[in-house]
Write an enzyme that holds these catalytic residues in place. Structure first.
Site: not given
Ligand code: IMP
Ligand code: MG
Length: 382
Positions: A12, A15, A39-40, A193
């Site tokens: 977040d 990017k 979520g871009h 991420q």
């Molecule tokens: P998962 O990838 O959905 O299993 O989430 C694992 C951890 O990474 C959690 O704390 C999510 O909130 C965080 N997370 C996963 N993808 C994103 C992202 O694109 N932005 C921010 N946090 C993320």
């Molecule tokens: Mg995001």
């Protein structure tokens, strides 16, 4: 020229906004890790778009192609929705979308499993962990399996989705077969991420399940692509969604205020994000582990108008491994603030602190959601 745009913190960081802006100068924008957990957010022509799977390409430029790399885990139904949505505004855009057949499929059961098992991590419940678990456990299903005679039945219910995507012009292929094409092209690798959520170097177990560093680019079969610059994107403060250590986290009214002015609510899940000040030891760690050579600082407008901006300058002990974040004792200092985030002279002190602490040049700053809000800090560094 080939570049990468990586998340330097917990995702977040902006990017999508940066990639969207830079994409016009590239032949290909390539996602190489994660899936629809990303979520871009992109603002184009005054409208807001959120891409979960599609690279953050500026579709107004017809010569920029999208590639979903083999390191991703792909929810095909979600991809179909995104392609259909993009087609409404940009008819024919499907022909510019390519998907690696070696990427693994996020199956419906993976999303169910996420909900029942990964709540303590704060998972986005997009099936990411379970899909990667099956991949590593050698029982996963690749997109290519849908093309293999006798195998589609293994993955019931996805053939129609695949046909819809092919009907929209989406190409399913293998990166290696295209090596000559890629070698003759300029590539922008868009990370999802951030380094602190990386499966190897993030703060385990509070991580996602993919490679968010330059390692993910190599793991996706792009070892042949030489990177000229690796941009790490970070906000001028810090946010995190989900559980786990967050040394510079704010609490109470101060947190509430920053969350509100920064509009810090998850693009994928809508959850309120945890907020805190810029954390220089964490950023330094991310630059080193991520392979980051240059930084891009975003949301400079949000901190405008403060006399001073607090930052964490030390943990007492330099973090060299994920566990060091659990025992961190953050020490703060105040850096001179700015009232106008377009006035470089005012932001100079803050930028200097970041460059000094990380050893990376700040190449761009972003002070808003429109394209004209992305400013090259040092033209030669950008
Ligand atoms: P998962 O990838 O959905 O299993 O989430 C694992 C951890 O990474 C959690 O704390 C999510 O909130 C965080 N997370 C996963 N993808 C994103 C992202 O694109 N932005 C921010 N946090 C993320
Ligand atoms: Mg995001």
């Amino acid at each position: 020229m080939n570049i990468a745009v990586l998340g330097a913190m917990w995702g977040d960081e902006g990017k999508g906004h940066i990639t969207h802006h830079l994409s016009r100068n590239f032949d290909w924008v390539i996602r190489f890790n994660g899936g629809a957990n990303a979520g871009h957010t992109i603002y184009r022509d005054g409208k807001k778009f959120v891409h979960n799977l599609l690279p953050s390409v500026d579709f107004r430029y017809p010569d920029v192609n999208s590639y979903l790399g083999s390191g991703m885990v792909i929810d095909l139904e979600k991809l179909r929705d995104e392609v259909m949505e993009a087609e409404k505004t940009y008819p024919g855009v499907g022909k510019r979308i390519y998907v690696d057949k070696d990427a693994f499929i996020v199956e419906r059961k993976h999303k169910e499993e996420d909900k029942s098992t990964n709540g303590h991590i704060g998972s986005t419940n997009r099936g990411i962990g379970p899909a990667y678990k099956d991949k590593i456990g050698r029982s996963g299903k690749r997109i290519g399996d849908l093309f293999t005679e006798g195998k589609p039945d293994l993955i019931t219910g996805y053939s129609d989705v695949l046909l819809d995507l092919i009907g929209k012009g989406v190409t399913f292929t293998h990166a290696l077969a295209w090596q000559d094409v890629f070698n003759a092209s300029s590539l922008l690798f868009e990370g999802a991420q951030g380094v602190l959520l990386d499966i190897n170097h993030g703060i385990y177990p509070y991580v996602s399940c993919s490679d968010a560093t330059i390692g993910g680019i190599i793991a996706s079969g792009f070892a042949f692509a030489k990177l000229d610059k690796v941009y790490g994107v970070a906000k001028c403060y810090t946010t995190k969604v989900g559980e786990g250590p967050f040394p510079s986290e704010l609490q109470g009214a101060e947190a509430e205020e920053l969350r509100k002015i920064g509009n810090e609510y998850g693009a994928t899940t809508g959850r309120p994000r945890r907020v805190g000040w810029l954390d220089l030891p964490a950023l330094r760690y991310a630059c080193r582990k991520g392979g980051i050579t240059h930084l891009i600082l975003t949301k400079m407008d949000i901190l405008s108008g403060r006399d001073v901006v607090p930052v964490v300058h030390s943990y007492g002990k330099e973090p060299v491994c994920p566990d060091d974040f659990c025992s961190a004792k953050p020490q703060y200092m105040d850096v001179l603030g700015w009232s106008d985030c377009r006035d470089f002279a005012q932001m100079d002190r803050f930028i200097n602190e970041v460059e000094y602490a990380t050893g990376c040049y700040v190449a761009y700053v972003s002070c808003g959601t429109s394209e004209s809000d992305i400013l090259a800090w040092e033209p030669e560094a950008a």
